[in-house]
Design a protein around this motif. Structure first.
Motif, mmCIF file in Angstrom:
data_model
loop_
_atom_site.group_PDB
_atom_site.id
_atom_site.type_symbol
_atom_site.label_atom_id
_atom_site.label_comp_id
_atom_site.label_asym_id
_atom_site.label_seq_id
_atom_site.Cartn_x
_atom_site.Cartn_y
_atom_site.Cartn_z
ATOM 1 N N LEU A 74 32.596 34.469 35.918
ATOM 2 C CA LEU A 74 31.890 35.775 35.764
ATOM 3 C C LEU A 74 32.738 36.737 36.843
ATOM 4 N N GLY A 75 33.119 37.622 36.358
ATOM 5 C CA GLY A 75 33.811 38.881 37.110
ATOM 6 C C GLY A 75 32.820 39.889 37.533
ATOM 7 N N VAL A 76 32.546 40.282 38.723
ATOM 8 C CA VAL A 76 31.807 41.103 39.226
ATOM 9 C C VAL A 76 32.416 42.289 39.986
ATOM 10 N N THR A 77 32.081 43.699 39.379
ATOM 11 C CA THR A 77 32.498 44.821 40.149
ATOM 12 C C THR A 77 31.348 45.295 41.016
ATOM 13 N N MET A 78 31.461 45.483 42.212
ATOM 14 C CA MET A 78 30.207 46.116 42.936
ATOM 15 C C MET A 78 30.414 47.437 42.928
ATOM 16 N N VAL A 79 29.465 48.311 42.189
ATOM 17 C CA VAL A 79 29.462 49.796 42.318
ATOM 18 C C VAL A 79 28.798 50.348 43.509
ATOM 19 N N LEU A 80 29.751 51.214 44.208
ATOM 20 C CA LEU A 80 29.386 51.637 45.398
ATOM 21 C C LEU A 80 29.226 53.144 45.762
ATOM 22 N N ASP B 285 24.173 30.837 39.964
ATOM 23 C CA ASP B 285 24.596 29.503 39.536
ATOM 24 C C ASP B 285 26.055 29.088 39.940
ATOM 25 N N CYS B 286 26.503 30.272 40.409
ATOM 26 C CA CYS B 286 28.237 29.945 40.562
ATOM 27 C C CYS B 286 28.146 29.101 41.914
ATOM 28 N N ASP B 287 29.450 28.705 41.938
ATOM 29 C CA ASP B 287 29.805 27.665 42.854
ATOM 30 C C ASP B 287 30.495 28.376 44.188
ATOM 31 N N TYR B 288 31.201 29.483 43.761
ATOM 32 C CA TYR B 288 32.048 30.161 44.657
ATOM 33 C C TYR B 288 32.038 31.733 44.442
ATOM 34 N N VAL B 289 32.367 32.526 45.359
ATOM 35 C CA VAL B 289 32.914 33.880 45.142
ATOM 36 C C VAL B 289 34.382 34.115 45.634
ATOM 37 N N ALA B 290 35.032 34.446 44.821
ATOM 38 C CA ALA B 290 36.516 34.752 45.190
ATOM 39 C C ALA B 290 36.785 36.166 45.374
ATOM 40 N N THR B 291 37.484 36.366 46.440
ATOM 41 C CA THR B 291 37.628 37.697 46.964
ATOM 42 C C THR B 291 39.013 38.089 46.892
ATOM 43 N N GLY B 292 39.587 39.360 47.193
ATOM 44 C CA GLY B 292 40.804 39.663 47.234
ATOM 45 C C GLY B 292 41.302 39.786 48.845
ATOM 46 N N HIS B 293 40.707 39.063 49.650
ATOM 47 C CA HIS B 293 41.008 39.244 50.818
ATOM 48 C C HIS B 293 42.506 38.628 51.385
ATOM 49 N N TYR B 294 43.115 39.054 52.141
ATOM 50 C CA TYR B 294 44.450 38.197 52.368
ATOM 51 C C TYR B 294 43.965 37.447 53.661
ATOM 52 N N ALA B 295 43.631 36.578 53.703
ATOM 53 C CA ALA B 295 43.345 35.581 54.651
ATOM 54 C C ALA B 295 43.232 33.907 53.774
ATOM 55 N N ARG B 296 42.973 33.111 54.825
ATOM 56 C CA ARG B 296 42.922 31.620 54.392
ATOM 57 C C ARG B 296 41.418 30.939 54.756
ATOM 58 N N ILE B 297 41.248 29.939 54.002
ATOM 59 C CA ILE B 297 39.990 29.003 54.684
ATOM 60 C C ILE B 297 40.398 27.750 54.147
ATOM 61 N N LEU C 265 31.704 30.262 54.229
ATOM 62 C CA LEU C 265 33.045 30.055 53.858
ATOM 63 C C LEU C 265 33.133 28.943 53.043
ATOM 64 N N ALA C 266 32.087 27.872 53.052
ATOM 65 C CA ALA C 266 32.184 26.884 52.055
ATOM 66 C C ALA C 266 32.035 27.148 50.602
ATOM 67 N N HIS C 267 31.528 28.480 50.383
ATOM 68 C CA HIS C 267 31.391 28.944 49.026
ATOM 69 C C HIS C 267 32.370 30.214 48.696
ATOM 70 N N THR C 268 33.463 30.276 49.288
ATOM 71 C CA THR C 268 34.289 31.408 49.044
ATOM 72 C C THR C 268 35.864 30.811 49.022
ATOM 73 N N LEU C 269 36.327 31.784 48.137
ATOM 74 C CA LEU C 269 37.771 31.217 47.668
ATOM 75 C C LEU C 269 38.713 32.648 48.108
ATOM 76 N N LEU C 270 39.650 32.548 48.543
ATOM 77 C CA LEU C 270 40.530 33.524 48.978
ATOM 78 C C LEU C 270 41.949 33.207 48.596
ATOM 79 N N PRO C 271 42.082 33.408 47.107
ATOM 80 C CA PRO C 271 43.506 33.077 46.630
ATOM 81 C C PRO C 271 44.499 33.868 47.099
ATOM 82 N N LEU C 272 44.509 34.914 47.506
ATOM 83 C CA LEU C 272 45.603 35.789 47.732
ATOM 84 C C LEU C 272 45.961 35.542 49.420
ATOM 85 N N GLY C 273 45.492 34.619 49.881
ATOM 86 C CA GLY C 273 46.029 34.353 51.330
ATOM 87 C C GLY C 273 46.929 33.663 51.595
#
Length: 166
Positions: free
Chosen positions: A1-7, A91-103, A136-144
């Motif tokens: 599921l791809g999510v865009t936050m409308v701000l 019921d998603c397992d993770y939120v993946a964000t575009g932050h440049y960091a690592r877990i 943190l247990a439910h977050t992915l930071l693939p760009l880190g």
């Protein structure tokens, strides 16, 4: 599921795909990436929450002579608040964000460590200091572990239209 936050008001919502021309470029770009990946796209209206938790406190703080960092509040209340709640609700397992960091899981302490990005010039770990162990247990930071150049090259190779977008 791809999510865009409308701000902001300039990013009109469109859940059924009609009136595509009314959507902001950011929402259209996100939708095109999801289409390319073959996954569902959802634009979620967080304008009120963003105003209440980020914009208004930023303005008040700035007018009081302080130097606020709105990214910290946005991460706290939206990405690691509202999006983590949405993750649970869908019921998603993770939120993946575009932050440049690592877990990284720390075997010695049995906790997740938030670490700086491999690319120190893009590191954003400092705006994530408040993230709980649960989140943190439910977050992915693939760009880190990548540089911006590597990210763009991968996006280009995958055929994403926005690979070179500023």
């Amino acid at each position: 599921l791809g999510v865009t936050m409308v701000l902001q008001d300039n990013a009109l919502l469109n859940s059924d795909g009609s009136n595509e021309a009314l959507l902001s470029p950011e929402v259209r770009d996100a939708r095109s990436v999801c289409d390319r990946l073959g996954i569902e796209h959802l634009a979620v209206d967080y304008r009120e929450l963003f105003c209440e938790k980020v914009i208004e406190p930023f303005c008040s703080s700035y007018l009081a002579g302080r130097t606020p960092n709105p990214c910290i509040e946005c991460n706290k209340y939206l990405k690691f608040g509202a999006l983590q709640k949405l993750r649970e609700d869908t019921d998603c397992d993770y939120v993946a964000t575009g932050h440049y960091a690592r877990i990284v899981w720390n075997e010695r302490t049995h906790r997740f460590d938030l670490r700086t990005a491999e690319d120190a010039s893009k590191d954003q770990s400092y705006v994530l200091y408040h993230v709980s162990q649960e989140h943190l247990a439910h977050t992915l930071l693939p760009l880190g572990g990548m540089t911006k150049t590597e990210v763009r090259a991968r996006a280009q190779a995958a055929g994403f239209e926005n690979a070179q977008k500023a």
